[in-house]
Write an enzyme that holds these catalytic residues in place. Structure first.
Site, PDB file in Angstrom:
ATOM      1  CE  LYS A  81      -3.725   2.216   2.683  1.00 36.41           C
ATOM      2  NZ  LYS A  81      -4.635   2.053   3.848  1.00 36.41           N
ATOM      3  CB  SER A 156      -7.479   4.192   2.963  1.00 35.83           C
ATOM      4  OG  SER A 156      -6.743   3.529   3.971  1.00 35.83           O
ATOM      5  CB  SER A 180      -8.246   1.339   5.759  1.00 37.35           C
ATOM      6  OG  SER A 180      -8.806   2.609   5.922  1.00 37.35           O
TER       7      SER A 180
END
Length: 471
Positions: A81, A156, A180
Site C-alpha cells: 500500500k 483506504s 481500511s
C-alpha cells in the site's frame, strides 16, 4: 498453464511449483506483470509498478531455489500500500497537499517481507491520505471495483483489495485505521485481517490514538496467515509494538470450532443495514452454527450504542488537525475530506481528553464482553459496492463527508485494538461481494484466522473470480 491463472495461485501452490521446477519465480512475476499491463489502468490498482526491480528480485529468488536455499516467501509476489515506504520510491499517499517524498529505506514490514524472500511488484492506490472509504484520490484518480467498473472498491487500502481480487499475486499489504483493510476486502470479495494493535509494527507510529495497524490482505486465509508470520513481531522504531513473537499461524489453522461461544450481532443495536446484505450475513452465520457446530447466539452488545459518537469524534479530530493547510491546498483536495477537516477543526485538548476517557470506558466494557464470548460476528459493512463518485449510496441519506454511516461495524475494533477480519460470505443478486466480520479478544489473532479458515472451508467463495478485463 494460461498466464492469467498464475496470479491466482496461493503461496503454497507457487512454492510447490517452484520447488518442482514446473514454474520459476521469473516466469510467475513476468506473467503477473503481463496481467497488470492488460488490466491497468482500467482497474487502476497501482500507483507505481516496479517491474524492473521485481524481475531482478525474482531472478535472485530463482537462484536461491537452484542452490536449495529458499526462504519462507521466496519468489512470492507482494504489493505494498502506498502509505508504506519502499526505499527509493516516492510515497504519494494520494495527496497533492502532503507528499511524503522519496524514502531512503524500506518500512520495517516491507523489509521483513523482503527478508522472507517476497518480490515487491509495486505500490497500490489508496484514498486521499487514507482518510475515507471511497476508492479515489486527487493524484491517481478512481480505483475501480473489479466486479463492476465505476463502483467503489472500498478504501483506504483500495488498490490492495483490487489487486488481490484481480489476480495480481497472492499477498498484499494494507493498513486499517477505521476499517481500511476490512472494508475493501468486503467490497472486493477478498480476505483481510486487521491484527491486534501492536502485533505488527507501525513505523512511523500513527497519531490516530493507537487505532491504525498494518495487516495482510489476500484471497485465502492461509495466505494471510503466512504473511502475518513474516510481518509480526516487535520493532525498536515502534514503542507500542507488542513483545510477543509471532506464532506459526498457518500450521495452526485446523482447530475445531465445536463448542466455541460466538455472539452474532446483525446491527450492533444501532446500525442501518441493507436488507440483502443482512440476509446474506445471517445465512453465513447459519453455516457457522450448523456446519462448524459452534454455539451461536444473537446479541445486542450493551457497549455498542456509544460507538458512533466516539468514532466520529476521533475521526474528525484526526483530520481536523490539518485545517491550517486548507488555504493553500483546498482546491486540490477532495471536497469530502475538506468537509471532514472543517468538522474536526477547533476542538480543544479538553474535548479530546474528555472523549478519550469515554473511549477507555467503552473499551473496558468491550473487554468484559469478550471475556464471556470467544468471538463476535457482524456484517463487515452495511452496503454492497455503490457508485464511486458518491460518499453514500444513492438510497442512503446524504452527508458531506460521513462515509462512517455505512461502516459502523468496523471502527469500534480500531478503538479497542482487537483483531478483526472480513471474509467473503456471499454475493448480492447483482453479483457484488459481501463480507462477514469476525472479531475476537486482543492477541487472539490466531483464533480469528482459525474461525475464518473453518468458514472458508465450509463456504469456499474465494474461488469465484470477477470477469476481467471489463467489457
Amino acid at each position: 498453464m494460461p498466464d492469467d491463472t498464475i496470479g491466482y495461485h496461493s503461496v503454497a501452490d507457487l512454492r510447490r511449483l517452484y520447488a518442482n521446477g514446473d514454474l520459476s519465480p521469473v516466469e510467475a512475476v513476468s506473467a503477473i506483470l503481463d496481467r497488470v499491463n492488460v488490466l491497468e489502468p482500467s482497474l487502476n490498482a497501482f500507483s507505481r509498478v516496479l517491474a524492473d526491480e521485481a524481475l531482478s528480485d525474482a531472478r535472485r529468488s530463482e537462484q536461491r531455489f537452484i542452490r536449495g536455499e529458499p526462504r519462507p516467501l521466496e519468489g512470492i509476489p507482494v504489493t505494498i500500500k502506498d502509505i508504506c515506504d519502499v526505499g527509493g520510491v516516492e510515497t504519494e499517499t494520494g495527496s497533492h497537499a502532503i507528499r511524503a517524498g522519496i524514502p531512503a529505506e524500506d518500512n520495517p514490514v516491507v523489509a521483513r517481507l523482503r527478508s522472507a524472500g517476497a518480490v515487491i511488484l509495486g505500490k497500490t492506490t489508496m484514498s486521499e491520505l487514507g482518510w475515507s472509504g471511497i476508492s479515489r484520490n486527487p493524484v491517481t484518480g478512481v480505483t475501480h471495483n473489479p466486479w463492476r467498473r465505476g463502483l467503489n472498491a472500498g478504501a483506504s487500502s483500495s488498490g490492495a483489495a483490487v489487486a488481490a481480487a484481480a489476480g495480481y499475486g497472492p499477498l498484499h499489504v494494507g493498513s486499517d485505521g477505521a476499517g481500511s483493510i476490512r472494508m475493501p476486502s468486503h467490497f472486493c470479495g477478498t480476505f483481510g485481517l486487521k491484527p491486534t494493535y501492536g502485533r505488527v509494527p507501525l513505523v512511523p507510529v500513527s497519531s490516530n490514538d493507537n487505532a491504525t495497524c498494518l495487516g495482510p490482505m489476500s484471497r485465502t486465509v492461509a495466505d494471510s496467515a503466512l504473511m502475518l508470520e513474516a510481518m509480526a513481531g516487535p520493532h525498536h522504531l515502534d514503542h507500542t509494538s507488542a513483545e510477543g513473537a509471532p506464532q506459526s499461524y498457518r500450521s495452526l489453522l485446523g482447530a475445531s470450532l465445536k463448542g466455541k461461544r460466538i455472539a452474532f450481532s446483525p446491527d450492533l443495536g444501532h446500525s442501518r443495514v441493507d436488507p440483502e446484505v443482512a440476509e446474506i450475513v445471517r445465512a453465513a452465520v447459519g453455516v457457522i452454527e450448523h456446519d462448524l457446530e459452534a454455539d451461536v447466539e444473537e446479541v445486542t452488545p450493551e457497549w455498542a450504542a456509544e460507538g458512533p459518537e466516539l468514532g466520529r469524534f476521533f475521526w474528525c479530530v484526526l483530520w481536523g488537525r490539518h485545517a491550517g493547510m486548507l488555504d493553500q491546498w483546498e482546491q486540490r483536495m477532495g471536497n469530502d475530506l475538506v468537509a471532514c477537516i472543517r468538522a474536526g477543526s477547533g476542538r480543544s485538548a479538553t474535548d479530546y481528553l474528555a472523549f478519550r476517557e469515554r473511549k477507555f470506558a467503552y473499551v473496558a466494557r468491550m473487554s468484559a464482553f469478550f471475556a464471556e464470548w470467544d468471538y463476535l460476528v457482524t456484517p463487515a459493512a452495511s452496503v454492497a459496492a455503490f457508485p464511486v463518485e458518491l460518499v453514500q449510496p444513492p438510497h442512503w441519506p446524504k452527508h458531506a463527508w460521513d462515509w462512517l454511516a455505512w461502516a459502523e461495524f468496523l471502527y469500534p475494533f480500531n478503538l479497542s485494538g482487537q483483531p478483526a477480519a472480513s471474509i467473503p460470505c456471499g454475493f448480492t443478486s447483482e453479483g457484488l461481494p459481501v463480507g462477514l466480520q469476525i472479531v475476537s479478544r486482543r492477541f487472539n489473532d490466531l483464533g480469528v484466522l482459525q474461525l475464518a479458515a473453518a468458514f472458508e472451508a465450509a463456504m469456499p467463495l474465494p474461488a469465484r473470480r470477477p470477469a476481467l478485463p471489463f467489457a
